[in-house]
Design a protein around this motif. Structure first.
Motif, mmCIF file in Angstrom:
data_model
loop_
_atom_site.group_PDB
_atom_site.id
_atom_site.type_symbol
_atom_site.label_atom_id
_atom_site.label_comp_id
_atom_site.label_asym_id
_atom_site.label_seq_id
_atom_site.Cartn_x
_atom_site.Cartn_y
_atom_site.Cartn_z
ATOM 1 N N GLN A 9 43.503 35.094 38.049
ATOM 2 C CA GLN A 9 43.669 33.979 39.349
ATOM 3 C C GLN A 9 42.661 32.879 39.417
ATOM 4 O O GLN A 9 41.056 33.318 38.641
ATOM 5 N N ALA A 64 38.122 50.143 32.522
ATOM 6 C CA ALA A 64 39.226 49.659 33.059
ATOM 7 C C ALA A 64 39.033 49.312 34.869
ATOM 8 O O ALA A 64 39.382 48.923 35.649
ATOM 9 N N LYS A 120 34.273 47.289 43.140
ATOM 10 C CA LYS A 120 34.704 46.452 42.177
ATOM 11 C C LYS A 120 33.946 45.068 42.491
ATOM 12 O O LYS A 120 33.828 44.382 43.200
ATOM 13 N N MET A 121 33.951 44.440 40.826
ATOM 14 C CA MET A 121 33.043 43.804 40.223
ATOM 15 C C MET A 121 33.735 42.386 40.495
ATOM 16 O O MET A 121 35.004 42.898 40.147
ATOM 17 N N SER A 122 33.635 40.811 41.975
ATOM 18 C CA SER A 122 35.102 40.558 41.975
ATOM 19 C C SER A 122 34.272 38.788 41.471
ATOM 20 O O SER A 122 33.175 38.779 41.878
ATOM 21 N N LYS A 123 34.960 38.081 41.163
ATOM 22 C CA LYS A 123 34.537 36.552 41.359
ATOM 23 C C LYS A 123 34.553 36.170 41.990
ATOM 24 O O LYS A 123 34.397 35.155 42.278
ATOM 25 N N SER A 124 35.175 37.057 43.320
ATOM 26 C CA SER A 124 35.541 35.667 45.044
ATOM 27 C C SER A 124 34.083 36.660 45.461
ATOM 28 O O SER A 124 34.251 36.068 46.628
ATOM 29 N N VAL A 128 35.221 47.753 36.268
ATOM 30 C CA VAL A 128 33.580 47.573 36.518
ATOM 31 C C VAL A 128 33.370 47.218 37.579
ATOM 32 O O VAL A 128 34.101 46.412 38.459
ATOM 33 N N LYS A 176 40.975 43.377 50.843
ATOM 34 C CA LYS A 176 40.718 41.945 50.643
ATOM 35 C C LYS A 176 41.176 41.213 52.708
ATOM 36 O O LYS A 176 40.041 40.024 53.075
ATOM 37 N N ASN A 233 36.494 41.889 34.538
ATOM 38 C CA ASN A 233 38.475 40.418 34.149
ATOM 39 C C ASN A 233 37.737 41.067 33.040
ATOM 40 O O ASN A 233 38.572 41.223 32.337
ATOM 41 N N SER A 286 40.988 32.152 40.853
ATOM 42 C CA SER A 286 39.655 31.471 42.036
ATOM 43 C C SER A 286 38.287 32.028 41.860
ATOM 44 O O SER A 286 37.933 32.758 42.842
ATOM 45 N N ASP A 345 42.521 48.243 39.257
ATOM 46 C CA ASP A 345 42.636 47.807 40.387
ATOM 47 C C ASP A 345 43.933 47.622 40.552
ATOM 48 O O ASP A 345 44.798 47.404 42.044
ATOM 49 N N GLY A 363 43.380 45.464 34.969
ATOM 50 C CA GLY A 363 42.218 46.345 35.212
ATOM 51 C C GLY A 363 43.063 47.911 36.083
ATOM 52 O O GLY A 363 44.445 47.775 36.725
HETATM 53 N N1 AQP Z 1 36.187 44.798 38.410
HETATM 54 C C1 AQP Z 1 36.842 44.491 37.036
HETATM 55 N N2 AQP Z 1 37.080 45.856 36.777
HETATM 56 C C2 AQP Z 1 37.856 45.557 35.921
HETATM 57 N N3 AQP Z 1 39.191 44.969 35.482
HETATM 58 C C3 AQP Z 1 39.689 43.903 36.754
HETATM 59 N N4 AQP Z 1 40.189 43.085 37.228
HETATM 60 C C4 AQP Z 1 39.794 42.390 37.993
HETATM 61 N N5 AQP Z 1 38.438 43.353 38.390
HETATM 62 C C5 AQP Z 1 38.418 44.158 37.644
HETATM 63 C C6 AQP Z 1 41.115 43.208 36.334
HETATM 64 O O1 AQP Z 1 41.442 41.500 36.233
HETATM 65 C C7 AQP Z 1 42.224 41.049 36.278
HETATM 66 C C8 AQP Z 1 42.718 39.131 36.392
HETATM 67 O O2 AQP Z 1 42.481 39.736 37.675
HETATM 68 P P1 AQP Z 1 42.850 38.130 39.132
HETATM 69 O O3 AQP Z 1 42.333 37.925 39.137
HETATM 70 O O4 AQP Z 1 44.461 38.591 38.647
HETATM 71 O O5 AQP Z 1 42.966 39.579 39.990
HETATM 72 P P2 AQP Z 1 41.856 40.612 41.412
HETATM 73 O O6 AQP Z 1 41.879 42.178 40.686
HETATM 74 O O7 AQP Z 1 41.778 40.611 42.445
HETATM 75 O O8 AQP Z 1 40.502 40.060 40.788
HETATM 76 P P3 AQP Z 1 39.022 39.659 40.919
HETATM 77 O O9 AQP Z 1 37.659 39.377 39.939
HETATM 78 O O10 AQP Z 1 38.734 40.503 41.625
HETATM 79 O O11 AQP Z 1 39.876 38.723 41.815
HETATM 80 P P4 AQP Z 1 39.493 37.764 43.372
HETATM 81 O O12 AQP Z 1 37.704 38.358 43.994
HETATM 82 O O13 AQP Z 1 40.210 36.476 43.174
HETATM 83 O O14 AQP Z 1 39.919 38.580 44.361
HETATM 84 C C9 AQP Z 1 43.326 42.330 36.368
HETATM 85 O O15 AQP Z 1 44.321 42.466 35.610
HETATM 86 C C10 AQP Z 1 42.403 43.014 37.152
HETATM 87 O O16 AQP Z 1 42.414 44.207 37.088
#
Ligand code: AQP
Length: 332
Positions: A9, A183, A194-198, A185, A111, A18, A11, A147, A145
């Motif tokens: 995403q 797998a 979980k570490m998240s971009k948002s 982070v 979420k 990621n 996002s 998640d 990952g």
């Molecule tokens: N913390 C993480 N550790 C390992 N893998 C991760 N992924 C995300 N966070 C981690 C993997 O990155 C891929 C793309 O993720 P995404 O953008 O489709 O959605 P997400 O899992 O919701 O990632 P974010 O960073 O937490 O985004 P936001 O904050 O927008 O919800 C996926 O393969 C995911 O497993």
């Protein structure tokens, strides 16, 4: 050759999570597979995105995929909104998936949080769109990952129910590829999250465009406990922050947790964090520099995405048209 599909995403700026959980594996899987990698902007708007920011983040995400070494001449890199088949098949899957299945999705619960009534309906049916992303290409392997494991199980349930309801063997079984010691982070501020971009806190994550000083500062400030690193893996039990920092080092050096503890066990976090920060800077700053170089040429990035969308549609359109025939939509 097996077909791989995965998406990310736009996002926010992609994070170390990621990268280690997904993107790095996307690059590694190019040899010996046919890879289709998608910037999933339809998924991103399940939470509100400022339109101008979304456009910038989308191009930056695409540039990052190229910067980590995905070759768009051998594989496909494109934007989800540029191939209509995703949304078309997702609607059919909205009618196949059961509410009870969606109610069990932990990512929706995480979420939506406490304010569930106020979450978008798109966030609720997100896993149906994800199933459509993959199955529109009859892809069989999906590097993600940890998640995303539950969403892939749901995608297989949808594929099986479609096949059963329409008496066909049309959609294949999907195999998740969840690889490596990182797998999942975790946040630098809370080792149980979980570490998240948002995530609202920039200090909780390392962004792939962070410069060397920012990386070093974030690692220095990362939450830890007062004990030194243990010398064996058992010593990481109930120490989520320590486990996370060891897992990151292990992933970046293609080693195991045990290897890292053999080398660094007994060190205090002050010393260990210095070594870890240096390693992160060495591995991540070339990606940031290459992303920046690509972003200086938006017409090039956009041309790659246009070409990718054309090639992606050439695969997905006939598959989704066949699914529509199976459902009984009349072609007039
Ligand atoms: N913390 C993480 N550790 C390992 N893998 C991760 N992924 C995300 N966070 C981690 C993997 O990155 C891929 C793309 O993720 P995404 O953008 O489709 O959605 P997400 O899992 O919701 O990632 P974010 O960073 O937490 O985004 P936001 O904050 O927008 O919800 C996926 O393969 C995911 O497993």
């Amino acid at each position: 050759m097996q077909r791989i599909f995965s998406g990310i995403q736009p996002s926010g700026i992609p994070t170390l999570g990621n990268y280690l959980g997904a993107l790095r594996n996307w690059a590694a899987l190019q040899d010996g597979h046919e890879c289709i990698y998608c910037v999933v902007d339809l998924h991103a708007i399940t939470a509100f995105q400022d339109p101008k920011e979304l456009a910038l983040q989308t191009r930056e995400m695409a540039a990052t995929l190229l910067a980590i070494g995905i070759d768009p001449t051998k594989h496909i890199v494109f934007l989800q909104s540029g191939v209509r088949a995703h949304a078309q098949l997702a609607w059919i899957f909205n009618c196949v998936a059961r509410l009870g299945w969606l109610n069990r999705m932990t990512q929706f619960k995480d979420k939506a949080g406490k304010d569930r009534e106020n979450a978008s309906s798109g966030l609720y049916v997100y896993p149906n769109l994800m199933a459509a992303d993959i199955l529109a290409y009859h892809a069989t392997r999906v590097p993600v990952g940890d998640d995303q494991r539950q969403h892939l199980e749901l995608a297989n349930d949808i594929a099986q129910k479609f096949n059963h309801d329409y008496g066909v063997d049309f959609f294949p079984n999907i195999e998740p590829l969840i690889m490596g010691p990182a797998a999942r982070v975790m946040s630098l501020r809370d080792g149980t999250k979980k570490m998240s971009k948002s995530d609202p806190s920039d200090q909780s994550r390392i962004n792939l465009n962070d410069d060397a000083d920012t990386i070093a500062l974030k690692v220095r400030r990362a939450k830890t406990d007062p004990e030194p690193l243990p010398s064996g893996i058992d010593g990481l039990a109930n120490r989520p922050e320590a486990r996370n920092l060891v897992g990151i080092y292990a992933a970046l050096t293609d080693a195991t947790h045990e290897d890292v503890l053999r080398e660094h066990g007994g060190k205090g976090f002050g010393d260990y964090k210095k070594v870890l920060a240096d390693l992160l800077v060495e591995k991540l700053t070339p990606i940031a520099a290459e992303t920046k170089r690509l972003l200086a040429d938006p017409p090039y990035v956009d041309a790659v995405l246009r070409d990718g969308a054309r090639r992606a549609a050439a695969i997905a359109d006939p598959i989704v048209a066949k699914a529509e025939d199976l459902v009984g939509f009349l072609r007039v």
